[in-house]
Scaffold this motif. Structure first.
Motif, PDB file in Angstrom:
ATOM      1  N   ARG A  11       0.823  -1.221   0.000  1.00  0.00           N
ATOM      2  CA  ARG A  11       0.000   0.000   0.000  1.00  0.00           C
ATOM      3  C   ARG A  11       0.852   1.264   0.000  1.00  0.00           C
ATOM      4  O   ARG A  11       0.372   2.333  -0.346  1.00  0.00           O
ATOM      5  CB  ARG A  11      -0.977  -0.004   1.169  1.00  0.00           C
ATOM      6  N   ARG A  12       2.130   1.137   0.353  1.00  0.00           N
ATOM      7  CA  ARG A  12       3.037   2.303   0.351  1.00  0.00           C
ATOM      8  C   ARG A  12       3.853   2.417  -0.932  1.00  0.00           C
ATOM      9  O   ARG A  12       4.619   3.365  -1.092  1.00  0.00           O
ATOM     10  CB  ARG A  12       3.961   2.222   1.561  1.00  0.00           C
ATOM     11  N   HIS A  14       4.268   2.827  -5.076  1.00  0.00           N
ATOM     12  CA  HIS A  14       3.605   3.473  -6.210  1.00  0.00           C
ATOM     13  C   HIS A  14       4.357   3.158  -7.494  1.00  0.00           C
ATOM     14  O   HIS A  14       5.589   3.066  -7.495  1.00  0.00           O
ATOM     15  CB  HIS A  14       3.557   4.992  -5.998  1.00  0.00           C
ATOM     16  N   GLN A  17       7.824   4.700  -8.586  1.00  0.00           N
ATOM     17  CA  GLN A  17       8.591   5.095  -7.402  1.00  0.00           C
ATOM     18  C   GLN A  17      10.017   4.589  -7.564  1.00  0.00           C
ATOM     19  O   GLN A  17      10.249   3.457  -7.965  1.00  0.00           O
ATOM     20  CB  GLN A  17       7.941   4.482  -6.160  1.00  0.00           C
ATOM     21  N   GLU A 106       0.282   5.735 -15.242  1.00  0.00           N
ATOM     22  CA  GLU A 106       0.270   4.964 -13.999  1.00  0.00           C
ATOM     23  C   GLU A 106       1.235   5.533 -12.959  1.00  0.00           C
ATOM     24  O   GLU A 106       1.086   5.258 -11.772  1.00  0.00           O
ATOM     25  CB  GLU A 106       0.644   3.504 -14.276  1.00  0.00           C
ATOM     26  N   HIS A 107       2.222   6.301 -13.398  1.00  0.00           N
ATOM     27  CA  HIS A 107       3.223   6.838 -12.460  1.00  0.00           C
ATOM     28  C   HIS A 107       2.524   7.537 -11.305  1.00  0.00           C
ATOM     29  O   HIS A 107       1.642   8.369 -11.510  1.00  0.00           O
ATOM     30  CB  HIS A 107       4.162   7.814 -13.169  1.00  0.00           C
ATOM     31  N   GLY A 108       2.929   7.171 -10.104  1.00  0.00           N
ATOM     32  CA  GLY A 108       2.376   7.792  -8.910  1.00  0.00           C
ATOM     33  C   GLY A 108       1.162   7.071  -8.349  1.00  0.00           C
ATOM     34  O   GLY A 108       0.788   7.309  -7.202  1.00  0.00           O
ATOM     35  N   LEU A 109       0.538   6.201  -9.123  1.00  0.00           N
ATOM     36  CA  LEU A 109      -0.618   5.454  -8.619  1.00  0.00           C
ATOM     37  C   LEU A 109      -0.151   4.335  -7.701  1.00  0.00           C
ATOM     38  O   LEU A 109       0.898   3.731  -7.929  1.00  0.00           O
ATOM     39  CB  LEU A 109      -1.423   4.848  -9.774  1.00  0.00           C
ATOM     40  N   PRO A 110      -0.927   4.011  -6.680  1.00  0.00           N
ATOM     41  CA  PRO A 110      -0.560   2.883  -5.817  1.00  0.00           C
ATOM     42  C   PRO A 110      -0.555   1.583  -6.620  1.00  0.00           C
ATOM     43  O   PRO A 110      -1.417   1.380  -7.476  1.00  0.00           O
ATOM     44  CB  PRO A 110      -1.663   2.856  -4.759  1.00  0.00           C
TER      45      PRO A 110
END
Length: 130
Positions: A11-12, A14, A17, A106-110
């Motif tokens: 959940r942390r 992305h 990341q 999608e970058h930055g999405l969990p």
């Protein structure tokens, strides 16, 4: 790591990341992929599909570089993509358009927002690397 701990850790994470990592194992150069220590309690792994076609261009054990989170599902492993273009397949832009066209968005999405790994459709089609 328990399944519950892994879900909390996921959940942390992305997509996109970045982690500074060290290549710790290259079990079958040119065939499987590479294992990367990114400082988490689970392995990082770069699949052969994302690496250059010539194994001699792959990062070797001990190489430090940046890696991006490419995927993380229920397996206790973070799938990575090299951030350094030297370590990415030569036709990555074309390959990305075909197999994962939504990657930039999608970058930055969990990582928990997606259920089917990008390699599932590739495996079904038989496109191994080229």
């Amino acid at each position: 790591m328990s399944a519950q701990d892994w879900e909390a850790a996921r959940r942390r994470l992305h997509f996109g990341q970045r982690f500074l990592g060290t290549v710790v194992r290259v079990p079958s150069p040119g065939a499987i992929g590479i294992f990367v220590d990114i400082g988490l309690p689970v392995n990082g792994f770069v699949d052969v599909l994302l690496l250059p076609s010539e194994a001699e261009r792959w990062p070797t054990e001990g190489t430090e570089s940046e890696f991006e989170v490419w995927w993380a599902d229920e397996r206790l492993q973070v799938r990575l993509k090299p951030a350094d273009p030297r370590f990415v397949r030569e036709d990555f832009a074309e390959w990305l358009t075909r197999w994962r066209p939504g990657w930039p968005q999608e970058h930055g999405l969990p990582v928990t927002v997606a259920d089917v790994p990008p390699s599932a459709s590739e495996a079904a089609s038989g496109d191994a690397h080229g």
